[in-house]
Write an enzyme that holds these catalytic residues in place. Structure first.
Site, short mmCIF file in Angstrom:
data_model
loop_
_atom_site.label_atom_id
_atom_site.label_comp_id
_atom_site.label_asym_id
_atom_site.label_seq_id
_atom_site.Cartn_x
_atom_site.Cartn_y
_atom_site.Cartn_z
N GLY A 114 -82.80 -112.92 51.59
CA GLY A 114 -83.87 -112.27 50.81
C GLY A 114 -84.93 -111.56 51.61
O GLY A 114 -86.05 -111.41 51.16
N ASP B 166 -77.84 -98.65 52.70
CA ASP B 166 -77.40 -99.87 53.39
C ASP B 166 -75.95 -99.73 53.85
O ASP B 166 -75.59 -100.11 54.96
CB ASP B 166 -77.53 -101.07 52.45
C1 GLA Z 1 -82.28 -101.31 48.76
C2 GLA Z 1 -81.13 -100.47 48.24
C3 GLA Z 1 -81.03 -99.17 49.05
C4 GLA Z 1 -82.38 -98.45 49.10
C5 GLA Z 1 -83.49 -99.41 49.48
C6 GLA Z 1 -84.85 -98.78 49.38
O1 GLA Z 1 -82.03 -101.73 50.06
O2 GLA Z 1 -79.91 -101.17 48.36
O3 GLA Z 1 -80.02 -98.35 48.48
O4 GLA Z 1 -82.65 -97.80 47.90
O5 GLA Z 1 -83.49 -100.58 48.68
O6 GLA Z 1 -84.99 -97.75 50.30
#
Ligand code: GLA
Length: 395
Positions: free
Chosen positions: A106, A156
């Site tokens: 988290g 990500d």
């Molecule tokens: C999370 C989401 C990403 C991105 C970030 C904020 O990590 O999985 O795709 O949107 O939040 O930048």
């Protein structure tokens, strides 16, 4: 296929230097993979059963024909990847999968994306699916959309699959093109301070932000139908068409425009090794995220304020989806100077222990081909004590 076949994949978590909440709107970002990872080991079975096991969170057995979302569990991501693969027409059989790792729970370091990417890469190798990394990223994203209910972008997954040690990816999500930007910090550190507030992106706010931005675009399109993407918006479009119609949508879209510009400026600062400028951009990004995009929370604000008044901190901002997780701090060396006093002040404010992580960059996900023992996560330094590792609910 030999029954003894075994594939091991190690997939890193990520930090994002700047460019937050821009990916799902076709914006810019600057993520970097980190030396924290999820590792999965897969073996084929002769039947159609999935036998999924995490030493941390337990196991589940289920038939391949019986995949269903189980938000809040770690295995929903594995199921989601299988579902996405089947939906895309790939043939799978039964398999055993063990998952472990050392990405703390988290904190916004993208353990769920790492799990999805590790799973898709392992199944690609096990069932010889011939997927490229771009296809893997899309399948991993699809798993989060359908089986975790988070309409995430590709930040990500791209960081996890395409990263290179020593570099950040300057991502352009309107084209999915990226450049590697050298990150050299001989006199500085990237330090994460963990608010110990568990964010839950799935809990509506993340998806709501996406809708609010969409609303801004739609309002502009009433007068300017040829503006088809958020990237084509300008501040004057927003002032003319959005500000008086929907003040919330205006703030969200305004943040998007400013954050994209900060990514360009941050790349220039990194190239010029101007760390003071880079730090200022982190602070500006944070204020935008807190005031315009409104994805902060009291504990994160406290961490930011504490950093803002300390001489050895050049800049800080909330990182990832928000509503908890970590702040990313650019500090002068030694990074650990003053952490004890930060920990004390934070505990007085929040009643929570302040954990911190000093991170190094890492390469993207790969088949490692050898079995490494599952490792428990240990936060760096004296404020440590984070629980072990696989993050079941959050990115
Ligand atoms: C999370 C989401 C990403 C991105 C970030 C904020 O990590 O999985 O795709 O949107 O939040 O930048």
């Amino acid at each position: 296929m030999s029954l003894r076949k075994k594939i091991i994949v190690r997939a890193p978590g990520r930090i994002n230097l700047i460019g937050e909440h821009t990916d799902y709107n076709g914006g810019l970002a600057l993520p970097m993979a980190i030396d924290r990872y999820i590792e999965v080991t897969v073996r084929p079975r002769t039947d159609e059963l999935l036998v999924l096991w995490s030493p941390e969170f337990g196991g589940i057995n289920l038939p391949l024909q019986d995949l269903r979302p189980a938000p809040g569990t770690w295995h929903t991501y594995v199921q989601g990847v299988c579902h996405a693969l089947l939906e895309a027409g790939h043939r799978l059989g039964g398999f055993e999968l063990d998952a472990g790792g050392n990405i703390p729970v988290g904190t916004g370091m993208s353990s769920s994306a790492a799990l999805c990417c590790a799973t898709v890469m392992a199944l690609n190798a096990l069932f010889e699916l011939k997927l490229n990394r771009h296809e893997m990223a899309l399948l991993a994203q699809r798993a989060e959309h359908t089986f975790a209910g988070v309409q995430c972008g590709l930040l990500d997954q791209y960081a996890c699959l395409f990263a290179k040690k020593g570099y950040a990816l300057k991502m352009d999500f309107s084209t999915l093109q990226f450049d590697y930007i050298r990150v050299e910090l001989p006199k500085h550190s990237l330090l994460l301070l963990d608010s110990a507030v568990k964010h839950s992106l799935a809990a509506t706010e993340y998806n709501l932000r996406k809708q609010e931005c969409r609303r801004a675009l739609e309002l502009v399109q009433v007068r300017y139908p040829r503006v088809t993407a958020m990237r084509n918006l300008s501040v004057s479009h927003l002032q003319e068409c959005v500000l008086h119609e929907d003040a919330v949508a205006y703030k969200r879209a305004r943040f998007f425009l400013e954050e994209n510009s900060r990514v360009e400026q941050a790349v220039a600062a990194l190239k010029a090794r101007d760390m003071a400028a880079f730090g200022r951009l982190l602070n500006e990004s944070h204020r935008g995220l807190a005031d315009l995009y409104q994805v902060s929370c009291p504990e994160i604000e406290k961490l930011w304020r504490m950093a803002a008044v300390r001489d050895n901190f050049l800049g800080a901002r909330l990182m990832g989806g928000g509503f908890g997780g970590c702040t990313l701090n650019l500090t002068k060396m030694p990074a650990s100077g003053g952490l004890a006093s930060l920990g004390k002040e934070y505990a007085e404010f929040s009643g929570k222990d302040l954990k911190h992580y000093l991170l190094k960059s890492a390469d993207g996900a790969q088949v490692t081909g050898h079995n490494a023992a599952h490792q428990l996560v240990v936060a760096d330094g004296p404020l440590s004590g984070a629980p072990a590792a696989l993050n079941p609910q959050t990115t």
